[in-house]
Design a protein around this motif. Structure first.
Motif, PDB file in Angstrom:
ATOM      1  N   LEU A 195      37.482  42.325  35.624  1.00 10.01           N
ATOM      2  CA  LEU A 195      37.114  43.560  36.301  1.00 10.01           C
ATOM      3  C   LEU A 195      37.974  43.785  37.549  1.00 10.01           C
ATOM      4  CD1 LEU A 195      33.202  43.559  36.094  1.00 10.01           C
ATOM      5  CD2 LEU A 195      34.821  44.889  34.716  1.00 10.01           C
ATOM      6  N   ALA A 196      38.243  42.722  38.294  1.00 10.99           N
ATOM      7  CA  ALA A 196      39.078  42.847  39.488  1.00 10.99           C
ATOM      8  C   ALA A 196      40.501  43.256  39.112  1.00 10.99           C
ATOM      9  CB  ALA A 196      39.083  41.525  40.265  1.00 10.99           C
ATOM     10  N   TRP A 197      41.008  42.690  38.015  1.00  9.68           N
ATOM     11  CA  TRP A 197      42.349  43.059  37.523  1.00  9.68           C
ATOM     12  C   TRP A 197      42.400  44.540  37.188  1.00  9.68           C
ATOM     13  CZ3 TRP A 197      44.078  45.015  32.830  1.00  9.68           C
ATOM     14  CH2 TRP A 197      45.469  44.967  32.608  1.00  9.68           C
ATOM     15  N   GLY A 198      41.382  45.031  36.477  1.00  9.91           N
ATOM     16  CA  GLY A 198      41.338  46.443  36.130  1.00  9.91           C
ATOM     17  C   GLY A 198      41.200  47.331  37.357  1.00  9.91           C
ATOM     18  N   SER A 199      40.374  46.904  38.303  1.00 14.51           N
ATOM     19  CA  SER A 199      40.181  47.689  39.528  1.00 14.51           C
ATOM     20  C   SER A 199      41.473  47.777  40.327  1.00 14.51           C
ATOM     21  CB  SER A 199      39.075  47.061  40.384  1.00 14.51           C
ATOM     22  OG  SER A 199      37.830  47.099  39.705  1.00 14.51           O
ATOM     23  N   ALA A 200      42.202  46.679  40.385  1.00 18.72           N
ATOM     24  CA  ALA A 200      43.461  46.663  41.130  1.00 18.72           C
ATOM     25  C   ALA A 200      44.457  47.670  40.559  1.00 18.72           C
ATOM     26  CB  ALA A 200      44.062  45.263  41.108  1.00 18.72           C
ATOM     27  N   ARG A 201      44.359  47.938  39.279  1.00 13.48           N
ATOM     28  CA  ARG A 201      45.315  48.833  38.639  1.00 13.48           C
ATOM     29  C   ARG A 201      44.850  50.285  38.582  1.00 13.48           C
ATOM     30  NH1 ARG A 201      46.073  44.165  38.272  1.00 13.48           N
ATOM     31  NH2 ARG A 201      48.012  43.116  37.734  1.00 13.48           N
ATOM     32  N   TRP A 202      43.551  50.500  38.438  1.00 13.67           N
ATOM     33  CA  TRP A 202      43.080  51.858  38.163  1.00 13.67           C
ATOM     34  C   TRP A 202      42.168  52.455  39.217  1.00 13.67           C
ATOM     35  CZ3 TRP A 202      41.839  48.934  33.226  1.00 13.67           C
ATOM     36  CH2 TRP A 202      42.985  48.822  32.426  1.00 13.67           C
ATOM     37  N   ALA A 203      41.609  51.665  40.096  1.00 15.66           N
ATOM     38  CA  ALA A 203      40.695  52.225  41.095  1.00 15.66           C
ATOM     39  C   ALA A 203      41.443  53.120  42.079  1.00 15.66           C
ATOM     40  CB  ALA A 203      39.980  51.107  41.849  1.00 15.66           C
ATOM     41  N   LYS A 204      40.808  54.207  42.454  1.00 18.68           N
ATOM     42  CA  LYS A 204      41.397  55.105  43.448  1.00 18.68           C
ATOM     43  C   LYS A 204      41.252  54.533  44.854  1.00 18.68           C
ATOM     44  CE  LYS A 204      40.698  59.245  40.659  1.00 18.68           C
ATOM     45  NZ  LYS A 204      40.582  58.456  39.410  1.00 18.68           N
ATOM     46  N   LYS A 205      40.225  53.727  45.071  1.00 21.75           N
ATOM     47  CA  LYS A 205      40.045  53.055  46.348  1.00 21.75           C
ATOM     48  C   LYS A 205      39.218  51.793  46.127  1.00 21.75           C
ATOM     49  CE  LYS A 205      41.186  54.384  49.820  1.00 21.75           C
ATOM     50  NZ  LYS A 205      42.415  54.109  50.617  1.00 21.75           N
TER      51      LYS A 205
END
Length: 353
Positions: A129-139
């Motif tokens: 989840l952290a890997w995905g957030s690092a790539r796709w999260a806006k903030k």
């Protein structure tokens, strides 16, 4: 006009640190003019939904546990074209949008968290989840400068993408006292003569330190509030000592009574993203002892007593005889209302993109 969907999975979980963070921020968001832009989406089986006046609550989806976020919550935000706000680390993998990753524990202390099968699976899932957030999260949000720096380095993202939203303590003002807890403790536990600790018995909370220090301070009684969880390979029996007494999971009112009457509150964690209990204890007027690890010196400055979490040779009475700064500065430093306004400013910038 609705623009943001608040991930309400925390309403179906036991109230601990991250759930508290989500709950209190949302209660404060509900007081702001911008509340009309948010909706709180919760599982149909949610059992602890905050009472909100302006933010609507939608019960949606019966899928259990982590799958609720990946299926039900994800379906809702896509169907209604909303951005997700996820305040308790986990989020829809393909639509993290705004996510608070409270710490980097699943990277920095993975050896402590992977001693059980549950721990191994949990670590792998949170890293994904952290890997995905690092790539796709806006903030990405987090709760301390320490965590911001570590997440930036580990996930290889710029610090500009990470904003800090602190935890706070004002929720404790709503809590009363329940002195009945003292009738559940051994007679040797007397007011103002015991050391108190509060947390789940996760390995990073370092309750082995309490056992070892209790042996070396045999004239003191230690009260530990918390239960062993799946990430821990130890049990209460492993930590048993003649002058250490476990209460199990107790109410906030019972916790407040214990904090208000302890000789000192102790938090010997070897790893922490923030740590709300020491702040709650300070708000009760308790003397507070914390470890000198990770974010704790950043947060508590010179208002608490510090210990080395790997050194058991500590004379607690001698330590508590030293002088620390008054707690007022630290208590003013953290405020749920101020942090909610900060969150609104962050999402407004994203809304304008």
């Amino acid at each position: 006009m609705l623009r943001f969907a608040l991930n309400g999975r925390f309403t179906a979980r036991k109230l601990t640190g991250q759930e508290r963070f989500a709950r209190e921020l949302i209660l404060e968001l509900d007081k702001l003019p911008e509340a009309e832009e948010f909706v709180l989406v919760v599982p149909e089986y949610a059992s602890s939904i905050p009472e909100l006046k302006r933010i609507p609550v939608v019960k949606y989806g019966k899928v259990k546990s982590h799958l609720w976020e990946q299926i039900s919550f994800y379906r809702y935000i896509k169907k209604n074209r909303l951005l997700s706000i996820n305040l308790t680390t986990t989020c829809p993998f393909f639509s993290p949008d705004i996510v608070c990753i409270h710490d980097a524990a699943y990277y920095e202390i993975s050896d402590l968290l992977t001693k059980t099968l549950y721990g191994k699976l949990s670590t792998a899932w949170h890293r994904l989840l952290a890997w995905g957030s690092a790539r796709w999260a806006k903030k990405i949000l987090t709760v301390s400068h320490y965590s911001k720096n570590r997440l930036s380095e580990i996930l290889k993202i710029s610090k500009e993408r990470i904003e800090i939203i602190y935890d706070a303590w004002q929720h404790f003002n709503r809590v009363g006292y329940d002195d009945e807890i003292f009738s559940c403790l051994p007679a040797c536990v007397k007011k103002k003569e015991y050391v108190l600790a509060l947390s789940s018995l996760l390995p990073q909370k370092n309750f082995v330190w309490i056992k070892e220090v209790a042996k070396r301070n045999s004239d003191l009684q230690f009260v530990v509030c918390g239960k062993v969880v799946n990430l821990s390979s130890c049990s209460e029996q492993d930590l048993k000592c003649d002058n250490v007494h476990f209460t199990g999971y107790i109410s906030d009112a019972q916790v407040k009574s214990l904090m208000s009457n302890c000789m000192a509150f102790i938090h010997p964690a070897i790893y922490e993203g923030f740590g709300i209990p020491p702040l709650e204890a300070l708000s009760c007027g308790a003397k507070v002892i914390v470890s000198n690890a990770t974010c704790l010196p950043e947060l508590y400055e010179d208002s608490v007593y510090y210990i080395d979490p790997y050194n058991y040779d500590v004379n607690l009475k001698e330590l508590l005889g030293k002088t620390v700064a008054p707690s007022e500065k630290i208590l003013k430093k953290f405020d749920w209302g101020r942090e909610a306004k900060k969150l609104v400013k962050i999402v407004k910038k994203i809304r304008c993109l």
